[in-house]
Design a protein around this motif. Structure first.
Motif, PDB file in Angstrom:
ATOM      1  N   TYR A 157       0.823  -1.189   0.000  1.00 36.95           N
ATOM      2  CA  TYR A 157       0.000   0.000   0.000  1.00 36.95           C
ATOM      3  C   TYR A 157       0.862   1.245   0.000  1.00 36.95           C
ATOM      4  N   ALA A 158       1.744   1.370   0.945  1.00 33.26           N
ATOM      5  CA  ALA A 158       2.581   2.553   1.032  1.00 33.26           C
ATOM      6  C   ALA A 158       3.824   2.363   0.185  1.00 33.26           C
ATOM      7  N   THR A 159       4.453   3.473  -0.141  1.00 34.04           N
ATOM      8  CA  THR A 159       5.732   3.368  -0.818  1.00 34.04           C
ATOM      9  C   THR A 159       6.737   2.797   0.157  1.00 34.04           C
ATOM     10  N   SER A 160       7.775   2.173  -0.369  1.00 32.50           N
ATOM     11  CA  SER A 160       8.784   1.581   0.506  1.00 32.50           C
ATOM     12  C   SER A 160       9.399   2.627   1.421  1.00 32.50           C
ATOM     13  N   SER A 161       9.620   3.822   0.891  1.00 31.34           N
ATOM     14  CA  SER A 161      10.251   4.853   1.710  1.00 31.34           C
ATOM     15  C   SER A 161       9.353   5.282   2.866  1.00 31.34           C
ATOM     16  N   ALA A 162       8.036   5.298   2.651  1.00 24.48           N
ATOM     17  CA  ALA A 162       7.120   5.673   3.742  1.00 24.48           C
ATOM     18  C   ALA A 162       7.147   4.634   4.849  1.00 24.48           C
ATOM     19  N   ALA A 163       7.130   3.360   4.483  1.00 26.24           N
ATOM     20  CA  ALA A 163       7.130   2.302   5.493  1.00 26.24           C
ATOM     21  C   ALA A 163       8.455   2.235   6.224  1.00 26.24           C
ATOM     22  N   ASN A 164       9.573   2.363   5.493  1.00 30.91           N
ATOM     23  CA  ASN A 164      10.849   2.211   6.190  1.00 30.91           C
ATOM     24  C   ASN A 164      11.279   3.477   6.910  1.00 30.91           C
ATOM     25  N   ALA A 165      10.582   4.594   6.677  1.00 25.79           N
ATOM     26  CA  ALA A 165      10.907   5.823   7.397  1.00 25.79           C
ATOM     27  C   ALA A 165      10.224   5.898   8.759  1.00 25.79           C
ATOM     28  N   ALA A 166       9.183   5.104   8.947  1.00 20.16           N
ATOM     29  CA  ALA A 166       8.411   5.171  10.193  1.00 20.16           C
ATOM     30  C   ALA A 166       9.218   4.645  11.376  1.00 20.16           C
ATOM     31  N   ARG A 167       9.174   5.388  12.487  1.00 17.61           N
ATOM     32  CA  ARG A 167       9.813   4.929  13.728  1.00 17.61           C
ATOM     33  C   ARG A 167       8.954   3.896  14.430  1.00 17.61           C
ATOM     34  N   LEU A 168       7.648   3.962  14.205  1.00 21.22           N
ATOM     35  CA  LEU A 168       6.699   3.083  14.870  1.00 21.22           C
ATOM     36  C   LEU A 168       6.189   2.047  13.866  1.00 21.22           C
ATOM     37  N   ILE A 169       6.321   0.771  14.225  1.00 22.87           N
ATOM     38  CA  ILE A 169       5.919  -0.331  13.355  1.00 22.87           C
ATOM     39  C   ILE A 169       4.918  -1.180  14.133  1.00 22.87           C
ATOM     40  N   VAL A 170       3.748  -1.400  13.556  1.00 22.24           N
ATOM     41  CA  VAL A 170       2.717  -2.216  14.198  1.00 22.24           C
ATOM     42  C   VAL A 170       2.465  -3.457  13.352  1.00 22.24           C
ATOM     43  N   VAL A 171       2.656  -4.619  13.960  1.00 22.82           N
ATOM     44  CA  VAL A 171       2.288  -5.892  13.344  1.00 22.82           C
ATOM     45  C   VAL A 171       0.866  -6.178  13.805  1.00 22.82           C
ATOM     46  N   PHE A 194       2.090  -0.067   9.265  1.00 29.68           N
ATOM     47  CA  PHE A 194       1.251  -1.200   9.670  1.00 29.68           C
ATOM     48  C   PHE A 194       1.562  -2.406   8.791  1.00 29.68           C
ATOM     49  N   ILE A 195       1.810  -3.542   9.435  1.00 32.16           N
ATOM     50  CA  ILE A 195       2.019  -4.804   8.730  1.00 32.16           C
ATOM     51  C   ILE A 195       0.838  -5.696   9.073  1.00 32.16           C
ATOM     52  N   LEU A 196      -0.047  -5.921   8.092  1.00 29.56           N
ATOM     53  CA  LEU A 196      -1.229  -6.740   8.314  1.00 29.56           C
ATOM     54  C   LEU A 196      -0.913  -8.198   8.002  1.00 29.56           C
ATOM     55  N   LEU A 197      -0.992  -9.045   9.019  1.00 30.82           N
ATOM     56  CA  LEU A 197      -0.863 -10.492   8.839  1.00 30.82           C
ATOM     57  C   LEU A 197      -2.267 -11.008   8.562  1.00 30.82           C
ATOM     58  N   GLU A 217      -3.187   4.149   3.458  1.00 28.30           N
ATOM     59  CA  GLU A 217      -2.545   3.859   4.742  1.00 28.30           C
ATOM     60  C   GLU A 217      -1.096   3.441   4.512  1.00 28.30           C
ATOM     61  N   ASN A 218      -0.257   3.742   5.489  1.00 27.01           N
ATOM     62  CA  ASN A 218       1.152   3.399   5.448  1.00 27.01           C
ATOM     63  C   ASN A 218       1.310   1.964   5.925  1.00 27.01           C
ATOM     64  N   GLY A 219       1.526   1.030   5.012  1.00 29.32           N
ATOM     65  CA  GLY A 219       1.694  -0.343   5.424  1.00 29.32           C
ATOM     66  C   GLY A 219       1.569  -1.320   4.284  1.00 29.32           C
ATOM     67  N   PHE A 220       1.582  -2.590   4.648  1.00 32.95           N
ATOM     68  CA  PHE A 220       1.488  -3.654   3.655  1.00 32.95           C
ATOM     69  C   PHE A 220       0.934  -4.910   4.309  1.00 32.95           C
ATOM     70  N   MET A 221       0.484  -5.850   3.469  1.00 36.87           N
ATOM     71  CA  MET A 221      -0.129  -7.080   3.946  1.00 36.87           C
ATOM     72  C   MET A 221       0.777  -8.256   3.617  1.00 36.87           C
ATOM     73  N   LEU A 222       0.862  -9.206   4.555  1.00 35.49           N
ATOM     74  CA  LEU A 222       1.612 -10.440   4.349  1.00 35.49           C
ATOM     75  C   LEU A 222       0.679 -11.622   4.585  1.00 35.49           C
ATOM     76  N   ASP A 223       0.865 -12.684   3.815  1.00 36.55           N
ATOM     77  CA  ASP A 223       0.011 -13.866   3.879  1.00 36.55           C
ATOM     78  C   ASP A 223       0.499 -14.815   4.965  1.00 36.55           C
ATOM     79  N   VAL A 224      -0.366 -15.132   5.917  1.00 34.97           N
ATOM     80  CA  VAL A 224       0.001 -16.000   7.036  1.00 34.97           C
ATOM     81  C   VAL A 224       0.257 -17.445   6.619  1.00 34.97           C
ATOM     82  N   ALA A 225      -0.011 -17.781   5.364  1.00 36.61           N
ATOM     83  CA  ALA A 225       0.297 -19.133   4.886  1.00 36.61           C
ATOM     84  C   ALA A 225       1.810 -19.343   4.781  1.00 36.61           C
TER      85      ALA A 225
END
Length: 176
Positions: free
Chosen positions: A3-17, A112-115, A153-161
């Motif tokens: 969803y977000a550009t790589s630079s937006a996600a890796n610039a964030a100090r706060l990371i929520v799984v 945000f990293i959505l599992l 939104e600043n983040g991306f989704m990963l597949d729990v499989a």
């Protein structure tokens, strides 16, 4: 899926799984924090006793239960990042308004990293967590509540499989 550009996600100090109960938030969050050399916070540890007892009893939390808890979580993340640079936090953050509230209360961007994945896979994982306060019976309500990340939104989704190792590697690559 991003969803977000790589630079937006890796610039964030706060990371929520984030994700529903049993998606692997704590496991992935702990291992991701270790891989990145960052502190880890589990939002579940910040629930007031009344919230834990309510969930243990099979009752869903109301928004009135969640807002004070989310404010505590946002403060803890910001304070940890202020002293340690960045932080990884496991937090359900199922609805968009909860994520927006976290960002507002933290006063800065959050990656945000959505599992996410198949409900049956998550149900099997949840069944293998003896003693956890969130009963499997609440999984349906968690899926009903979940709102996927919005395009803005600043983040991306990963597949729990995927395996734990694959998920950690994928997340670390997207955040670095």
């Amino acid at each position: 899926m991003g969803y977000a550009t790589s630079s937006a996600a890796n610039a964030a100090r706060l990371i929520v799984v984030m994700g529903v109960s049993g998606s692997g938030k704590t496991t992935i969050g702990e291992k991701l924090a270790e891989a990145l050399g960052l502190p880890f916070l589990d939002a579940d540890n910040f629930h007031p006793r009344a919230n834990v007892e309510k969930m243990r009893g099979g009752r869903s939390l109301t928004d009135e239960d969640r807002w004070p808890w989310l404010e505590i979580v946002a403060d803890a993340m910001r304070n940890t990042a202020d002293t340690r640079g960045r932080v990884v936090c496991a937090c359900s953050a199922l609805r968009r308004d909860y994520r927006d509230f976290l960002v507002k209360k933290a006063g800065e961007s959050i990656a945000f990293i959505l599992l996410h994945g198949d409900k049956d896979v998550i149900a099997k994982r949840q069944a293998n967590r003896p003693g956890h306060f969130m009963p499997a019976a609440l999984l349906d309500s968690q899926f009903a509540t979940l709102q996927l990340l919005g395009e803005d939104e600043n983040g991306f989704m990963l597949d729990v499989a995927n395996t734990v190792e694959e998920l950690v590697t994928q997340a670390a690559e997207r955040l670095s």
